[in-house]
Write an enzyme that holds these catalytic residues in place. Structure first.
Site, mmCIF file in Angstrom:
data_model
loop_
_atom_site.group_PDB
_atom_site.id
_atom_site.type_symbol
_atom_site.label_atom_id
_atom_site.label_comp_id
_atom_site.label_asym_id
_atom_site.label_seq_id
_atom_site.Cartn_x
_atom_site.Cartn_y
_atom_site.Cartn_z
ATOM 1 N N LEU A 91 6.460 -1.635 40.558
ATOM 2 C CA LEU A 91 5.370 -1.742 39.594
ATOM 3 C C LEU A 91 4.053 -1.597 40.350
ATOM 4 O O LEU A 91 3.504 -2.553 40.892
ATOM 5 C CB LEU A 91 5.439 -3.076 38.851
ATOM 6 C CG LEU A 91 6.763 -3.368 38.117
ATOM 7 C CD1 LEU A 91 6.646 -4.659 37.316
ATOM 8 C CD2 LEU A 91 7.166 -2.206 37.222
ATOM 9 N N ASP A 92 3.533 -0.385 40.359
ATOM 10 C CA ASP A 92 2.357 -0.062 41.152
ATOM 11 C C ASP A 92 1.104 -0.737 40.590
ATOM 12 O O ASP A 92 0.843 -0.683 39.376
ATOM 13 C CB ASP A 92 2.163 1.462 41.168
ATOM 14 C CG ASP A 92 0.923 1.884 41.891
ATOM 15 O OD1 ASP A 92 0.835 1.630 43.111
ATOM 16 O OD2 ASP A 92 0.007 2.433 41.244
ATOM 17 N N ALA A 93 0.334 -1.374 41.470
ATOM 18 C CA ALA A 93 -0.965 -1.966 41.120
ATOM 19 C C ALA A 93 -0.880 -2.888 39.906
ATOM 20 O O ALA A 93 -1.833 -3.011 39.144
ATOM 21 C CB ALA A 93 -1.996 -0.860 40.876
ATOM 22 N N ILE A 94 0.245 -3.551 39.742
ATOM 23 C CA ILE A 94 0.498 -4.334 38.533
ATOM 24 C C ILE A 94 -0.498 -5.483 38.375
ATOM 25 O O ILE A 94 -0.817 -5.891 37.251
ATOM 26 C CB ILE A 94 1.957 -4.861 38.548
ATOM 27 C CG1 ILE A 94 2.321 -5.534 37.222
ATOM 28 C CG2 ILE A 94 2.193 -5.790 39.710
ATOM 29 C CD1 ILE A 94 2.418 -4.600 36.061
#
Length: 590
Positions: free
Chosen positions: A242-245
């Site tokens: 989950l990128d840059a969540i």
């Protein structure tokens, strides 16, 4: 009501609780029960439902992940994804369990993290068949670039035209609002002025003006990403990064970081994903201070894994200063991950070595020394904006092999041993190890790529031509071949040791400032491993009495194969030498 119907009803109730928590005061969607049913249908959970086991560990000591771009390896006449699989099959088969392919979708900037189309594979890399071939042999990790998408995507073009889908997909704000509390990872202006069919709008851009933040206050955006997750599952993805969540939800007058709605969305996605595929994993990418990072475990109901972002700067600082005090203090402070969760350990990635996770652990003066040392080894520094308009170092951009070519006193001849020592420590720590492809190959700083792209991060994003790489790996005098061979030896040993299970017991040893050590014990308590490293450039003395070996056991070092016959034996550790001392012969370790 059948047992299956009861399971489905319980799942529906659980998803509705998530939805209520996220959208209870949201005027954009009053029919929350309808939204629940739509999410279940999109994930195809409206029929037969798999039942995940709570607190199950879907990993073992046999797991290790290679991190790479889809086009890091290039061969004439072959799609890069096919080249990547061929390399993994030839050089890492039986040693790594999975591969994290960084964004392999069509993109407009940031080397993949400004996504144009989430449903497609970048044609320059290959197609879904290539992805499926890799997923059939390796656990595949894919990025869910969930916070933002490209300003040239169809969604944003429709936003400009006031059309669906995309009309209300993006966060907007007034330039008159006080947004000084918003935490930024970049120095570019937060708001970007654009002309739309509805007049001038100011869109929110946490990272760059080509990466426009999506508005999850609109449930239609959530539905789009649930559909994307289902599509990825169908194509073999098992691990979702989950990128840059941490930046996902925005509320003015707050930091817009780690908000409760963000955590609730992670909990919702975990519920949906693990009911669709019980062994699928969520990994949160949260390059933030350590305590905030750990919050994404929740109560074993959010991320299965969190990136151990503090490890790279602390271990790097340890090895260039020759003092393990801060690393030891941090390891002692880290709570054991409860079953159903674990750490994701790494030393290098496509990004730089983050400095925010070292805040509060290293002083500003110590960070300054580390930064200056890395600049002396050819590294660059990226900055982030502060509330007062000033900037602060955000990350060091450097290839790990170059970062470890010396100490605070300058370069020396011990770079190879220092580099291997770093990995021996990382591979032995509690958690799942991730090894960047360019660390596996001992790739050096790529100054030409920095010059060509204009981006400091490109220094660690080299593209290897396969004939050149194969020649280097075949040369016994090449540092690239030596690195690969030695890391493969460590990986081969590691995966045979039950005490290296990601959730096996870990205790820190106190062996002085120049020797870093910890003890691992298998979950069945049969195997112990004392992991000891000389983190200095001078020989160090170690008496086996200092690590309290049980007298009636036979002990051996898994790395060198040396056996120890006396508990009071005195050892001399060479500079950067590591020992994995176990009570079980290597061949007998489960």
């Amino acid at each position: 009501m059948t047992a299956q119907e009861q399971r489905l009803e319980r799942l529906r109730d659980r998803v509705e609780q998530h939805v209520q928590s996220i959208y209870h005061d949201n005027p954009l969607h009053a029919d929350l029960g309808g939204l629940t049913d739509q999410l279940l249908a999109l994930m195809r959970l409206d029929g037969t439902v798999a039942m995940p086991r709570q607190y199950a560990n879907h990993w073992s000591e046999r797991d290790a992940i290679v991190i790479t771009y889809g086009d890091s390896l290039l061969a004439e006449g072959e799609k890069p994804l096919a080249t990547l699989k061929r390399f993994l099959d030839q050089h890492t088969a039986g040693l790594v369990s999975g591969v994290h392919i960084l964004p392999f979708y069509p993109w407009s900037s940031d080397d993949g993290f400004a996504v144009l189309d989430y449903s497609s594979v970048n044609e320059a890399l290959g197609d879904w068949q290539h992805i499926g071939a890799i997923a059939a042999e390796y656990d595949l990790m894919a990025d869910l670039v969930i916070n933002h998408c490209s300003s040239r995507s169809l969604w944003f073009e429709n936003f400009l035209k006031d059309q669906d889908p995309g009309r209300d997909y993006f966060v907007t704000a007034s330039p008159d609002m006080d947004l000084s509390a918003v935490v930024r990872p970049r120095t570019s202006p937060l708001l970007w002025e654009v002309k739309t069919a509805r007049g001038t709008q100011w869109v929110w851009c946490t990272f760059s003006h080509d990466q426009v933040d999506l508005d999850f206050r609109n449930p239609e955006v959530l539905k789009q990403f649930v559909s994307i997750i289902r599509h990825y599952l169908d194509n073999g993805v098992r691990l979702f990064r989950l990128d840059a969540i941490a930046f996902l939800w925005k509320i003015p007058d707050t930091s817009c970081l780690n908000l409760e709605e963000t955590h609730e969305i992670v909990r919702l996605l975990r519920t949906l994903v693990e009911h669709a595929r019980p062994d699928a994993l969520l990994i949160t990418e949260t390059n933030i201070p350590n305590r905030e990072n750990l919050s994404y475990f929740g109560n074993a109901n959010e991320a299965h894994c969190v990136y151990n972002f503090s490890l790279p700067p602390l271990l790097l600082n340890t090895l260039v200063t020759g003092d393990c005090a801060y690393l030891k203090q941090w390891v002692m402070s880290m709570p054991p991950a409860q079953n159903g969760t674990t750490y994701f350990n790494f030393l290098a990635s496509h990004d730089g070595i983050g400095l925010r996770p070292a805040e509060g652990l290293l002083s500003d003066e110590e960070l300054g020394v580390l930064i200056a040392t890395m600049q002396g080894f050819g590294g660059h520094v990226s900055f982030r904006a502060l509330e007062d308009g000033q900037s602060r170092p955000y990350e060091i951009n450097i290839a790990l092999f170059d970062a470890l070519q010396g100490t605070v006193r300058g370069k020396d001849e011990l770079g190879m041993e220092r580099f291997i020592c770093a990995h021996a420590i990382m591979l032995a720590l509690e958690g799942i190890p991730g090894i960047y492809l360019h660390s596996l190959l001992g790739t050096r700083n790529d100054y030409e790529r920095v010059k060509h792209t204009g981006h400091s991060r490109a220094i660690n994003r080299h593209q290897w031509r396969m004939p050149e790489l194969e020649t280097a790996l075949a040369d016994p005098h090449s540092s690239h071949g030596q690195v690969l061979a030695r890391l493969k030896e460590l990986l081969a040993v590691r995966r045979r040791q039950a005490a290296f299970h990601p959730n096996a017991t870990q205790f820190t040893l106190h062996l002085g400032g120049a020797v870093f050590g910890f003890w691992r014990q298998s979950m069945d308590r049969r195997q112990s491993i004392f992991c000891i490293s000389n983190i200095s450039d001078l020989p160090q003395q170690l008496n086996l009495l200092d690590i309290n070996l049980i007298e009636h056991h036979q002990w051996m070092d898994l790395i060198s194969g040396e056996h120890y016959t006396s508990r009071d034996q005195q050892l001399t550790l060479a500079p950067y030498q590591s020992l994995w001392i176990t009570n079980l012969p290597d061949h007998a370790a489960p």
